[in-house]
Scaffold this active site. Structure first.
Site, PDB file in Angstrom:
ATOM      1  N   GLU A  75       0.802  -1.223   0.000  1.00 54.09           N
ATOM      2  CA  GLU A  75       0.000   0.000   0.000  1.00 54.09           C
ATOM      3  C   GLU A  75       0.837   1.276   0.000  1.00 54.09           C
ATOM      4  O   GLU A  75       0.310   2.361  -0.265  1.00 54.09           O
ATOM      5  CB  GLU A  75      -0.937  -0.002   1.217  1.00 54.09           C
ATOM      6  CG  GLU A  75      -2.067  -1.019   1.089  1.00 54.09           C
ATOM      7  CD  GLU A  75      -2.931  -1.108   2.332  1.00 54.09           C
ATOM      8  OE1 GLU A  75      -2.502  -0.606   3.396  1.00 54.09           O
ATOM      9  OE2 GLU A  75      -4.029  -1.686   2.249  1.00 54.09           O
ATOM     10  N   GLU A 101       6.864 -21.965   7.370  1.00 50.72           N
ATOM     11  CA  GLU A 101       7.372 -21.113   8.447  1.00 50.72           C
ATOM     12  C   GLU A 101       8.373 -21.831   9.346  1.00 50.72           C
ATOM     13  O   GLU A 101       9.000 -21.218  10.199  1.00 50.72           O
ATOM     14  CB  GLU A 101       6.214 -20.604   9.308  1.00 50.72           C
ATOM     15  CG  GLU A 101       5.525 -21.653  10.143  1.00 50.72           C
ATOM     16  CD  GLU A 101       4.441 -21.063  11.028  1.00 50.72           C
ATOM     17  OE1 GLU A 101       4.509 -21.298  12.243  1.00 50.72           O
ATOM     18  OE2 GLU A 101       3.549 -20.363  10.504  1.00 50.72           O
TER      19      GLU A 101
END
Length: 271
Positions: free
Chosen positions: A81, A112
């Site tokens: 963004e 992960e």
């Protein structure tokens, strides 16, 4: 202090399946109300990290977010963004998620759990001590994130973190830790809820304050935003109108000619 994952503790509510929709929503809302207070308690830590991020970016460095699952996705969202909102180049703020971009939409099993991959992903970007890396993990134990920060520390690359468990390995590893203790989740262990909300609030603070310090906001307006749709063109037109006290049509013409609110305003100031 003994490390205890408060994000994994049993919910303050039980028999959720017996609740009405109204009871579920009211209870969730009650829990969500506690998150801003928890963030407020961490403001001194957030300030220290935000100051360091701003310093690194002002010196020409980049900001990297490293996370897995929900935490990784939140980092990717915040990074993605920044260019349209503040007009900065793609690559100034980078979000890395365990499992790569495909993990943004679909969980990648065991991604992960690699303690080496986080650092390897940073190496692909020629990470250096001029940059800064923020690990995001509600649990504070994610190997992908921990390994990345540990390797950064060895190379004098500044590190920060956003976690929701006090005394976690991640908080102990990061040079600029941010710990927002939100307590047990409404659905036990579902850290996409309060913990995710807290992480999003902190990310907003860090990136927005950095962009303001970089001069990407004038007054209170996003003068460098990308004019990528009609809504933003309309918003930009109103900004130019207000700044220069001109008509909507003149403001729109000026905006489209120069391609940004900042340049449109400066064109008249320099005329």
């Amino acid at each position: 202090m003994t490390f205890k994952k408060t994000t994994e503790e049993s919910s303050n509510y039980d028999h959720l399946e017996k609740m009405s929709v109204q009871e579920i929503l009211v209870s969730m809302n009650q829990e969500d109300k506690t998150v801003p207070d928890a963030v407020e308690q961490a403001l001194p830590q957030i300030e220290a990290l935000a100051e360091k991020v701003s310093d690194q970016l002002l010196k020409g460095g980049r900001l990297f977010y490293v996370g897995a699952g929900t935490s990784g996705r939140l980092g990717v969202v915040d990074a993605s963004e920044c260019p349209p909102t503040f007009g900065v180049p793609h690559g100034l703020v980078v979000g890395l998620i365990a499992g790569g971009d495909s993990a943004i939409r679909k969980a990648v099993e065991f991604a992960e759990d690699s303690k080496e991959q986080g650092w390897l992903d940073l190496v692909d970007y020629q990470i250096s001590e001029g940059d800064i890396v923020i690990g995001i993990a509600a649990s504070g134990t994610t190997p992908y994130v921990l390994g990345a920060l540990e390797e950064c520390n060895k190379r004098d690359i500044p590190t920060g973190c956003i976690t929701c468990n006090e005394g976690s390995p991640l908080a102990m590893t990061a040079k600029f830790p941010v710990v927002v203790v939100v307590g047990p989740e409404f659905v036990t262990g579902s850290s996409r809820m309060k913990a995710g909300t807290a992480q999003k609030l902190v990310l907003n603070m860090i990136s927005t304050s950095a962009m303001i310090k970089l001069g990407r906001v004038k007054g209170n307006r996003m003068v460098d935003m990308q004019l990528s749709n009609n809504k933003l063109v309309d918003r930009g037109t109103r900004m130019v109108m207000e700044a220069l006290h001109i008509s909507e049509s003149d403001a729109n013409e000026l905006l489209l000619k120069h391609g940004s609110v900042r340049k449109a305003i400066e064109s008249r100031a320099n005329a």
